[in-house]
Design an enzyme around this catalytic site. Structure first.
Site, PDB file in Angstrom:
ATOM      1  N   SER A 167      -6.345  -0.792  -6.418  1.00 46.43           N
ATOM      2  CA  SER A 167      -5.961  -0.020  -5.245  1.00 46.43           C
ATOM      3  C   SER A 167      -5.556  -0.918  -4.082  1.00 46.43           C
ATOM      4  O   SER A 167      -4.647  -1.716  -4.200  1.00 46.43           O
ATOM      5  CB  SER A 167      -7.099   0.926  -4.870  1.00 46.43           C
ATOM      6  OG  SER A 167      -6.673   1.803  -3.864  1.00 46.43           O
ATOM      7  N   HIS A 168      -6.285  -0.825  -2.990  1.00 44.89           N
ATOM      8  CA  HIS A 168      -5.921  -1.548  -1.767  1.00 44.89           C
ATOM      9  C   HIS A 168      -6.572  -2.924  -1.686  1.00 44.89           C
ATOM     10  O   HIS A 168      -6.373  -3.624  -0.709  1.00 44.89           O
ATOM     11  CB  HIS A 168      -6.377  -0.714  -0.581  1.00 44.89           C
ATOM     12  CG  HIS A 168      -7.795  -0.282  -0.755  1.00 44.89           C
ATOM     13  ND1 HIS A 168      -8.131   0.754  -1.604  1.00 44.89           N
ATOM     14  CD2 HIS A 168      -8.943  -0.783  -0.296  1.00 44.89           C
ATOM     15  CE1 HIS A 168      -9.445   0.873  -1.621  1.00 44.89           C
ATOM     16  NE2 HIS A 168      -9.967  -0.031  -0.841  1.00 44.89           N
ATOM     17  N   ASP A 184      -0.824   2.541   0.089  1.00 39.71           N
ATOM     18  CA  ASP A 184      -1.637   1.387  -0.296  1.00 39.71           C
ATOM     19  C   ASP A 184      -1.120   0.703  -1.555  1.00 39.71           C
ATOM     20  O   ASP A 184      -0.044   1.028  -2.062  1.00 39.71           O
ATOM     21  CB  ASP A 184      -3.097   1.817  -0.469  1.00 39.71           C
ATOM     22  CG  ASP A 184      -3.317   2.618  -1.729  1.00 39.71           C
ATOM     23  OD1 ASP A 184      -2.379   3.327  -2.143  1.00 39.71           O
ATOM     24  OD2 ASP A 184      -4.414   2.546  -2.321  1.00 39.71           O
ATOM     25  N   ASP A 203      -1.644   0.825  -4.777  1.00 36.35           N
ATOM     26  CA  ASP A 203      -1.221   1.598  -5.958  1.00 36.35           C
ATOM     27  C   ASP A 203      -0.585   2.943  -5.592  1.00 36.35           C
ATOM     28  O   ASP A 203      -0.346   3.764  -6.474  1.00 36.35           O
ATOM     29  CB  ASP A 203      -2.404   1.812  -6.909  1.00 36.35           C
ATOM     30  CG  ASP A 203      -3.524   2.596  -6.276  1.00 36.35           C
ATOM     31  OD1 ASP A 203      -3.711   2.488  -5.045  1.00 36.35           O
ATOM     32  OD2 ASP A 203      -4.222   3.338  -6.994  1.00 36.35           O
ATOM     33  N   ASP A 263      -1.620   5.627  -3.820  1.00 36.96           N
ATOM     34  CA  ASP A 263      -2.281   6.931  -3.735  1.00 36.96           C
ATOM     35  C   ASP A 263      -2.807   7.250  -2.337  1.00 36.96           C
ATOM     36  O   ASP A 263      -3.153   8.386  -2.052  1.00 36.96           O
ATOM     37  CB  ASP A 263      -3.382   7.078  -4.804  1.00 36.96           C
ATOM     38  CG  ASP A 263      -4.446   6.012  -4.724  1.00 36.96           C
ATOM     39  OD1 ASP A 263      -4.323   5.105  -3.882  1.00 36.96           O
ATOM     40  OD2 ASP A 263      -5.402   6.081  -5.526  1.00 36.96           O
ATOM     41  N   ARG A 264      -2.848   6.250  -1.453  1.00 41.94           N
ATOM     42  CA  ARG A 264      -3.332   6.534  -0.092  1.00 41.94           C
ATOM     43  C   ARG A 264      -2.170   6.689   0.872  1.00 41.94           C
ATOM     44  O   ARG A 264      -1.067   6.241   0.600  1.00 41.94           O
ATOM     45  CB  ARG A 264      -4.211   5.387   0.410  1.00 41.94           C
ATOM     46  CG  ARG A 264      -5.469   5.237  -0.379  1.00 41.94           C
ATOM     47  CD  ARG A 264      -6.392   4.205   0.242  1.00 41.94           C
ATOM     48  NE  ARG A 264      -7.648   4.232  -0.486  1.00 41.94           N
ATOM     49  CZ  ARG A 264      -8.784   3.751  -0.045  1.00 41.94           C
ATOM     50  NH1 ARG A 264      -8.839   3.191   1.138  1.00 41.94           N
ATOM     51  NH2 ARG A 264      -9.875   3.836  -0.768  1.00 41.94           N
ATOM     52  N   LYS A 293      -4.870  11.390  -5.853  1.00 47.38           N
ATOM     53  CA  LYS A 293      -4.330  11.531  -4.515  1.00 47.38           C
ATOM     54  C   LYS A 293      -2.947  10.890  -4.506  1.00 47.38           C
ATOM     55  O   LYS A 293      -2.625  10.115  -5.409  1.00 47.38           O
ATOM     56  CB  LYS A 293      -5.251  10.912  -3.483  1.00 47.38           C
ATOM     57  CG  LYS A 293      -5.582   9.471  -3.715  1.00 47.38           C
ATOM     58  CD  LYS A 293      -6.752   9.085  -2.830  1.00 47.38           C
ATOM     59  CE  LYS A 293      -7.170   7.670  -3.104  1.00 47.38           C
ATOM     60  NZ  LYS A 293      -8.607   7.528  -3.293  1.00 47.38           N
TER      61      LYS A 293
HETATM   62  C1  G1P Z   1     -13.448   4.445  -1.497  1.00 47.71           C
HETATM   63  C2  G1P Z   1     -13.304   5.676  -0.627  1.00 47.71           C
HETATM   64  C3  G1P Z   1     -13.225   6.907  -1.487  1.00 47.71           C
HETATM   65  C4  G1P Z   1     -12.078   6.762  -2.484  1.00 47.71           C
HETATM   66  C5  G1P Z   1     -12.245   5.475  -3.276  1.00 47.71           C
HETATM   67  C6  G1P Z   1     -11.072   5.220  -4.192  1.00 47.71           C
HETATM   68  O1  G1P Z   1     -14.637   4.530  -2.247  1.00 47.71           O
HETATM   69  O2  G1P Z   1     -14.371   5.781   0.288  1.00 47.71           O
HETATM   70  O3  G1P Z   1     -13.040   8.028  -0.666  1.00 47.71           O
HETATM   71  O4  G1P Z   1     -12.057   7.849  -3.363  1.00 47.71           O
HETATM   72  O5  G1P Z   1     -12.366   4.370  -2.380  1.00 47.71           O
HETATM   73  O6  G1P Z   1      -9.876   5.079  -3.485  1.00 47.71           O
HETATM   74  P1  G1P Z   1     -15.978   3.785  -1.830  1.00 47.71           P
HETATM   75  O7  G1P Z   1     -15.642   2.332  -1.666  1.00 47.71           O
HETATM   76  O8  G1P Z   1     -16.388   4.371  -0.502  1.00 47.71           O
HETATM   77  O9  G1P Z   1     -16.950   4.091  -2.913  1.00 47.71           O
HETATM   78 ZN    ZN Z   2      -5.279   3.344  -4.021  1.00 48.61          ZN
END
Ligand code: G1P
Ligand code: ZN
Length: 544
Positions: A113-114, A278, A280, A282-283, A377
């Protein structure tokens, strides 16, 4: 076919977290580490023989290498076909879209992800099931159990196909189709939103746009959709070339990490609309000229206006939000007379509600918004939704937001993250809060009195599965809330997240800065949880 069974031994640390297995690249580079996890995924599947798998990732370092290994292992494990994004690329929502559109058995997403990328950065791997969404806990538990007892993995001793050439090839007896990563997704977006109307707005000369792909996967998607289909200028897209190390940045679209965009949007002559996605894809972060829309408000505003947009004209079945997300959407659901579902953090909890047709829109405070169009998302989807609303309302973003607050009240909201703190200290903080949580009712802090406090547990209304220990909630008699939980996605130490919320119904009092409006609650949170004592930190590392 040249299938080899390679002997291996279990790794102890392959339990999938909030969103798949995420580790440092060096961890994935250990002998058999990736192979073990992929085999553990395949060993957890039933009836996948001859079926189709989707594979793609966000383009970070190790994406290409891992794609090749997965293809060779999929062929050895009996898959009939794999659809791969060209270059091994597919955004997370695009994987979900391709799984659903082509009715494949499942898919593998390569992404952290990010989280920062590159040789010293993070890598990740996640399995999605046939509805296009992340594997439910029953599957991730079984993947983990398999990873603890694995003795061999299967791979074909053949070269992986050229990932850059669109078209079909064979790998042993398995078909590999390299697909354009953008086209199925673009088609779906075109179906949901009024592209003609958005294009007229972008061509009117009255509206300016800036989209920041943060050197990650949404670059090619934004080029195709925003520039080629909707007529945005090439310069309206920044950092739109995906790089293996994301340009050394941290592709998390928030006020801290998307500073370049934030500076542009808060300048005197900033564009009308700004957005970022972000690593990947999705954000999303939504900005107007000198205006930041919190993800919680964004969800509420999209829900209140959804009936104006082609894909949602028939109305919403319900809205779902993660527990720490602000209650702004609850007020919209109430007015619309539809159900509001409060789920634990993590997109996987929305899957059942979406599949059952109980919720249409869902969102998380962590810059995640989406709908039943896919089972992830979706960053660009949120951007297009906003563009569609702006093309209808013909008002500045800031006016849409304040208009919403006037009508529904404002939920001041902020999240304070203490990243990379000592895991023992953070664990202790949570344990103490957990023990206290039953007896906090009635405790006073200045004007604030605690009304309830608990450790959030969720019973899925569809399959009755129970998820416990999802975060400590402390509610006050005036409706304010604070939530404490530890991140399930971090890869270093622990990350404490503190979520703060206060409701202000009176429009005359709604314009304060969120940190000012929440200052009492911020102080109380520090006191209740003894944050400084347990983390050794004077202040959060990230405030969103
Ligand atoms: C974080 C975000 C959560 C999201 C996840 C994946 O998880 O808080 O809302 O679904 O990344 O993108 P966390 O690190 O808080 O467990
Ligand atoms: Zn992501």
């Amino acid at each position: 076919m040249n299938i080899v069974e390679t002997a291996t031994r279990p790794w102890p640390d392959q339990r999938p977290g909030t969103s798949g297995l995420r580790k440092k690249v060096q961890v994935f580079q250990q002998p058999n580490y990736l192979e073990n996890f992929v085999q553990s995924i395949f060993d957890s599947l039933d009836d996948h023989q001859g079926k189709t798998l989707v594979v793609g990732g966000d383009g970070r370092f190790y994406n290409r290498h891992a794609t090749g290994i997965i293809l060779r292992m999929a062929a050895a494990n009996g898959f009939g076909k794999v659809l791969v994004g060209q270059g091994g690329l597919l955004s997370t929502p695009a994987v979900s879209c391709v799984i659903r559109k082509h009715k494949t058995f499942g898919g593998i997403i390569l992404s952290a992800s990010h989280n920062p990328a590159g040789e010293d950065g993070d890598f990740g791997i996640k399995y999605n099931v046939g509805n296009g969404g992340p594997a439910p806990e029953s599957v991730t538990d079984s993947i983990y159990a398999n990873s603890r007892r694995i003795e061999r993995y299967r791979i074909v001793e053949l070269d992986a196909p050229d990932l850059d050439r669109i078209g079909e090839t064979m790998l042993g007896s398995m078909q590999v189709e390299i697909i354009d990563p953008v086209s199925d997704y673009t088609e779906l977006m075109q179906h949901l939103f009024d592209f003609d109307r958005i294009r007229s707005m972008l061509n009117s000369g009255l509206f300016t746009l800036r989209f920041d792909a943060m050197h990650a996967i949404t670059g090619p998607y934004a080029r195709e959709i925003l520039e080629h289909r909707l007529g945005a200028g090439a310069d309206d897209l920044i950092n739109a070339t995906p790089l293996e190390d994301f340009g050394g940045g941290h592709p998390d679209p928030n006020l801290v990490y998307a500073k370049q965009l934030v500076d542009i949007m808060f300048a005197a002559d900033g564009p009308s609309f700004g957005a970022a996605s972000d690593g990947d894809g999705d954000r999303n972060m939504i900005l107007g000229r000198r205006c930041f829309v919190t993800p919680s408000d964004s969800l509420a505003i999209l829900a209140a206006n959804a009936h104006l947009v082609p894909g949602y004209r028939q109305g919403l079945a319900g809205i779902a939000r993660s527990m720490p997300t602000s209650q702004a959407a609850d007020r919209v659901a109430e007015r619309l007379g539809i159900e509001l579902y409060e789920t634990p953090t993590g997109w996987k909890f929305f899957g059942n509600l979406l599949d059952a047709g109980k919720a249409t829109l869902c969102g998380e405070e962590s810059f995640g918004t989406g709908s039943d169009h896919v089972r992830e998302k979706d960053g660009l989807w949120a951007v297009l939704f906003w563009l569609n609303l702006l093309a209808i309302h013909k008002e500045p973003v800031a006016d849409i937001v304040t208009g919403h607050w006037r009508s529904y009240g404002r939920n001041y909201y902020s999240r304070h993250d203490y990243e990379g703190v000592n895991a023992d200290g953070a664990g202790e903080l949570m344990e103490i809060l957990r023990k206290q949580s039953g007896n906090l009712k009635g405790k006073r802090f200045g004007d604030y009195e605690i009304d309830f406090s608990d450790d959030f547990a969720y019973t899925d209304p569809i399959d009755d599965s129970v998820s416990e220990r999802q975060g400590i909630r402390i509610g006050f008699t005036d409706g304010s809330r604070m939530v404490f939980r530890l991140s399930g996605t971090g890869t270093e130490g622990a990350t404490l997240r503190v979520y703060l919320e206060r409701y202000e119904p009176d429009p005359a009092k709604q314009s304060a800065d969120a940190q000012d409006a929440l200052s009492d609650l911020i102080r109380i949170a520090g006191e209740v949880a003894a944050i400084r004592h347990h983390t050794g930190r004077e202040a959060p590392t990230v405030i969103t």
